[in-house]
Design an enzyme around this catalytic site. Sequence first.
Site, PDB file in Angstrom:
ATOM      1  N   GLN A  39      -8.439   5.240   1.190  1.00 12.20           N
ATOM      2  CA  GLN A  39      -7.604   4.549   0.200  1.00 12.20           C
ATOM      3  C   GLN A  39      -6.585   5.443  -0.513  1.00 12.20           C
ATOM      4  OE1 GLN A  39     -10.615   2.329  -2.040  1.00 12.20           O
ATOM      5  NE2 GLN A  39     -10.370   0.641  -0.583  1.00 12.20           N
TER       6      GLN A  39
ATOM      7  N   GLU B  18      -5.931  -7.930   4.904  1.00 12.21           N
ATOM      8  CA  GLU B  18      -6.080  -7.309   6.214  1.00 12.21           C
ATOM      9  C   GLU B  18      -7.033  -6.126   6.074  1.00 12.21           C
ATOM     10  OE1 GLU B  18      -3.797  -4.499   7.735  1.00 12.21           O
ATOM     11  OE2 GLU B  18      -3.801  -5.166   9.807  1.00 12.21           O
TER      12      GLU B  18
ATOM     13  N   HIS C 139      -6.742  -0.290   2.623  1.00 13.62           N
ATOM     14  CA  HIS C 139      -6.327   0.999   2.058  1.00 13.62           C
ATOM     15  C   HIS C 139      -5.973   0.911   0.577  1.00 13.62           C
ATOM     16  CE1 HIS C 139      -6.486   2.523   6.122  1.00 13.62           C
ATOM     17  NE2 HIS C 139      -5.878   1.408   6.494  1.00 13.62           N
TER      18      HIS C 139
ATOM     19  N   ASN D   2       0.829  -1.210   0.000  1.00 13.90           N
ATOM     20  CA  ASN D   2       0.000   0.000   0.000  1.00 13.90           C
ATOM     21  C   ASN D   2       0.863   1.258   0.000  1.00 13.90           C
ATOM     22  OD1 ASN D   2      -2.444   1.726   0.565  1.00 13.90           O
ATOM     23  ND2 ASN D   2      -1.301   2.055   2.472  1.00 13.90           N
TER      24      ASN D   2
ATOM     25  N   ASP E 110       1.643   6.924   0.189  1.00 15.28           N
ATOM     26  CA  ASP E 110       0.626   6.056  -0.402  1.00 15.28           C
ATOM     27  C   ASP E 110       0.836   5.847  -1.902  1.00 15.28           C
ATOM     28  OD1 ASP E 110      -1.744   4.680   0.643  1.00 15.28           O
ATOM     29  OD2 ASP E 110      -2.741   5.730  -1.020  1.00 15.28           O
TER      30      ASP E 110
ATOM     31  N   ASP F 218      -0.913  -6.541   3.479  1.00 18.63           N
ATOM     32  CA  ASP F 218      -0.850  -5.566   4.568  1.00 18.63           C
ATOM     33  C   ASP F 218      -1.685  -4.348   4.174  1.00 18.63           C
ATOM     34  OD1 ASP F 218       0.687  -4.510   7.041  1.00 18.63           O
ATOM     35  OD2 ASP F 218       1.038  -2.958   5.537  1.00 18.63           O
TER      36      ASP F 218
HETATM   37  C1  LM2 Z   1      -0.372  -2.886   9.150  1.00 13.23           C
HETATM   38  N1  LM2 Z   1      -1.419  -3.421   8.678  1.00 13.23           N
HETATM   39  O1  LM2 Z   1      -2.263  -2.784   7.946  1.00 13.23           O
HETATM   40  C2  LM2 Z   1       0.561  -3.649   9.996  1.00 13.23           C
HETATM   41  O2  LM2 Z   1      -0.044  -4.846  10.475  1.00 13.23           O
HETATM   42  C3  LM2 Z   1       0.997  -2.752  11.104  1.00 13.23           C
HETATM   43  O3  LM2 Z   1       1.828  -3.450  12.000  1.00 13.23           O
HETATM   44  C4  LM2 Z   1       1.722  -1.557  10.494  1.00 13.23           C
HETATM   45  O4  LM2 Z   1       2.039  -0.592  11.510  1.00 13.23           O
HETATM   46  C5  LM2 Z   1       0.841  -0.817   9.502  1.00 13.23           C
HETATM   47  N2  LM2 Z   1      -0.152  -1.607   8.872  1.00 13.23           N
HETATM   48  C6  LM2 Z   1       1.684  -0.210   8.404  1.00 13.23           C
HETATM   49  O5  LM2 Z   1       2.164  -1.201   7.537  1.00 13.23           O
HETATM   50  C7  LM2 Z   1       3.329  -0.726  12.082  1.00 13.23           C
HETATM   51  C8  LM2 Z   1       3.336  -0.085  13.457  1.00 13.23           C
HETATM   52  C9  LM2 Z   1       3.305   1.414  13.340  1.00 13.23           C
HETATM   53  C10 LM2 Z   1       4.458   1.888  12.476  1.00 13.23           C
HETATM   54  C11 LM2 Z   1       4.233   1.272  11.091  1.00 13.23           C
HETATM   55  C12 LM2 Z   1       5.280   1.685  10.075  1.00 13.23           C
HETATM   56  O6  LM2 Z   1       2.197  -0.533  14.202  1.00 13.23           O
HETATM   57  O7  LM2 Z   1       3.481   1.979  14.673  1.00 13.23           O
HETATM   58  O8  LM2 Z   1       4.474   3.287  12.391  1.00 13.23           O
HETATM   59  O9  LM2 Z   1       4.297  -0.161  11.214  1.00 13.23           O
HETATM   60  O10 LM2 Z   1       6.559   1.323  10.475  1.00 13.23           O
HETATM   61  C13 LM2 Z   1       5.729   3.929  12.668  1.00 13.23           C
HETATM   62  C14 LM2 Z   1       5.641   4.755  13.923  1.00 13.23           C
HETATM   63  C15 LM2 Z   1       4.606   5.864  13.733  1.00 13.23           C
HETATM   64  C16 LM2 Z   1       4.928   6.734  12.519  1.00 13.23           C
HETATM   65  C17 LM2 Z   1       5.114   5.813  11.295  1.00 13.23           C
HETATM   66  C18 LM2 Z   1       5.601   6.594  10.086  1.00 13.23           C
HETATM   67  O11 LM2 Z   1       5.274   3.931  15.015  1.00 13.23           O
HETATM   68  O12 LM2 Z   1       4.614   6.712  14.913  1.00 13.23           O
HETATM   69  O13 LM2 Z   1       3.817   7.592  12.263  1.00 13.23           O
HETATM   70  O14 LM2 Z   1       6.074   4.781  11.573  1.00 13.23           O
HETATM   71  O15 LM2 Z   1       6.858   7.176  10.346  1.00 13.23           O
HETATM   72  C19 LM2 Z   1       4.112   8.964  12.084  1.00 13.23           C
HETATM   73 CA    CA Z   2      -3.728   3.414  -0.481  1.00  6.86          CA
END
Ligand code: LM2
Ligand code: CA
Length: 483
Positions: free
Chosen positions: A167, A233, A210, A125, A176, A206
């Site tokens: 989306q 998902e 979206h 995505n 995106d 994943d």
């Molecule tokens: C998912 N499914 O739709 C995954 O199962 C989930 O684990 C992913 O989030 C999410 N979508 C994106 O693929 C994880 C995690 C987030 C993390 C993202 C990206 O839960 O906390 O976000 O991966 O690494 C992190 C930071 C967040 C920040 C983001 C972008 O925690 O604070 O947002 O990166 O820099 C500004």
């Molecule tokens: Ca999208």
Amino acid sequence: MTRSRVFKTLIALVAASLMGLVAVPSQATVTPARTINESTVGMQMFMWNWKSLGNECRTNLGPAGVNWILVMPPQDSISGSAWWTHYQPVSYAIDSNLGTRAEFAAMVAKCNEAGVDVIADAVINHMAAGSYHFPNVPYTNTNFHYFSPEHNCQEDISDYSNVTNVQDCQLGGLVDLATEQPYVRGKIAAYLNDLLTLGVKGFRIDAAKHIPVVDLAAIKSQLTDPNVFIINEVIGGPPEPTTYYDIGALFSFDWSSAMKTAFGSYNGAPDLDVPNSQYNGMGTSNLEVTMVNNHDTERNGGSLTFADGKKYLMAMIYTLTEPFGVPMLYSGYAFSDFNAAPAYKNGYNVCNTGTGVKSSYIDGYMICTDRWTAVQGMIRWHKWVQGEAKVRHYSDKYAYAYGRGTKGFVVFNSASSNQSYAVRTGMKPGTYCDVVSGGKNPIKIVKGKRTCVGLTVTVDAGTRLKAKVAGMTAVAIASYSRR
Ligand code: LM2
Ligand code: CA
């Protein structure tokens, strides 16, 4: 896939290639996908690196009867020590701190040899936050919705009731992709096809919610394996989750929350009434992947987790006893910090010791639920009762019990203390060995005598199962566990 289907596919392929319609794949090594359905058992192997996972397939997952595993996103990602770096791709090179391309390929081969199919987590995505330029794909500004004329959105998703917003805008800063563009679809399809040539059998999409399902369908149509197993998902709508059945299955987040409701408290289990009330509207059985938790829900309170001890195991056992759904268990690691990755020793994941629920686990060490006696016992039970209807429900203040035809019977005690039960089962009278405490091979021979590895259970002439069941524990017997 049945033999005749394989055969027909072959004929069609040969005919089409004779007509010059398709290129015959050069990888003769690609093995056809085994079918993933209710009779199979999957397990999400969260943050297992490739070399550890190849070993685990050979020593535990395969022998335990796990048919398929969901593995981490294998593509190159931002650097850093948090587990979630893997959800921020920077290219589609199969290379990350979980292992190189060669290590990934070796893992898939080892797992396949052990009878375990590999489903890869596909992060398609978005790309990593903070850039619109990924020279190693390559993607440039124009390949993202941020700069797209028709699908322009220059902010994070803010309105979950609006499909276009959901989306086209950015998911928490993650840039995106313009998945409507043939170029972007082609790049994604090439990446997924690359994984298929390495022996992968399917994908978790994943953030599928979206991505418009038409975009996913267009990508799927470019895949070299028409039988690829896709799990989307999609947590709630809009878009309506079941529209994704067009291209594959869904993870059942409803199941995770139902398990939390049923087993999250003592005396919860009697609330279960499947499929008559609580699970109505849960979707199509062979297209719903029933899970107790995943890596997100164990971090956001959406489910039970390893920290719930016996309640967590009860939910796993329950998930394996129900005829509904394609069960997927989970093997992650103990953590107290949301961001923490597991601990590796000499480059390998490390399991907590023991073969069952513990009162505490070492932070960073894997829970290794595939090594648990009860899990292995119930995987075998699950397969044994396939096709048998759920019969003879029984419930009282703490108990919930039922049979699967006359091949198996299970009793859940959700009280905090032992309870004695005498429940009518329909099973043949005799002495049985419990498979929850006895595991995969619940009967052993000691001095020429058949003995139970775990609890002994009797079924009397009136087919009543008589057992003392410990607090927050289940007892399960099967025709193969009759001593
Ligand atoms: C998912 N499914 O739709 C995954 O199962 C989930 O684990 C992913 O989030 C999410 N979508 C994106 O693929 C994880 C995690 C987030 C993390 C993202 C990206 O839960 O906390 O976000 O991966 O690494 C992190 C930071 C967040 C920040 C983001 C972008 O925690 O604070 O947002 O990166 O820099 C500004
Ligand atoms: Ca999208």
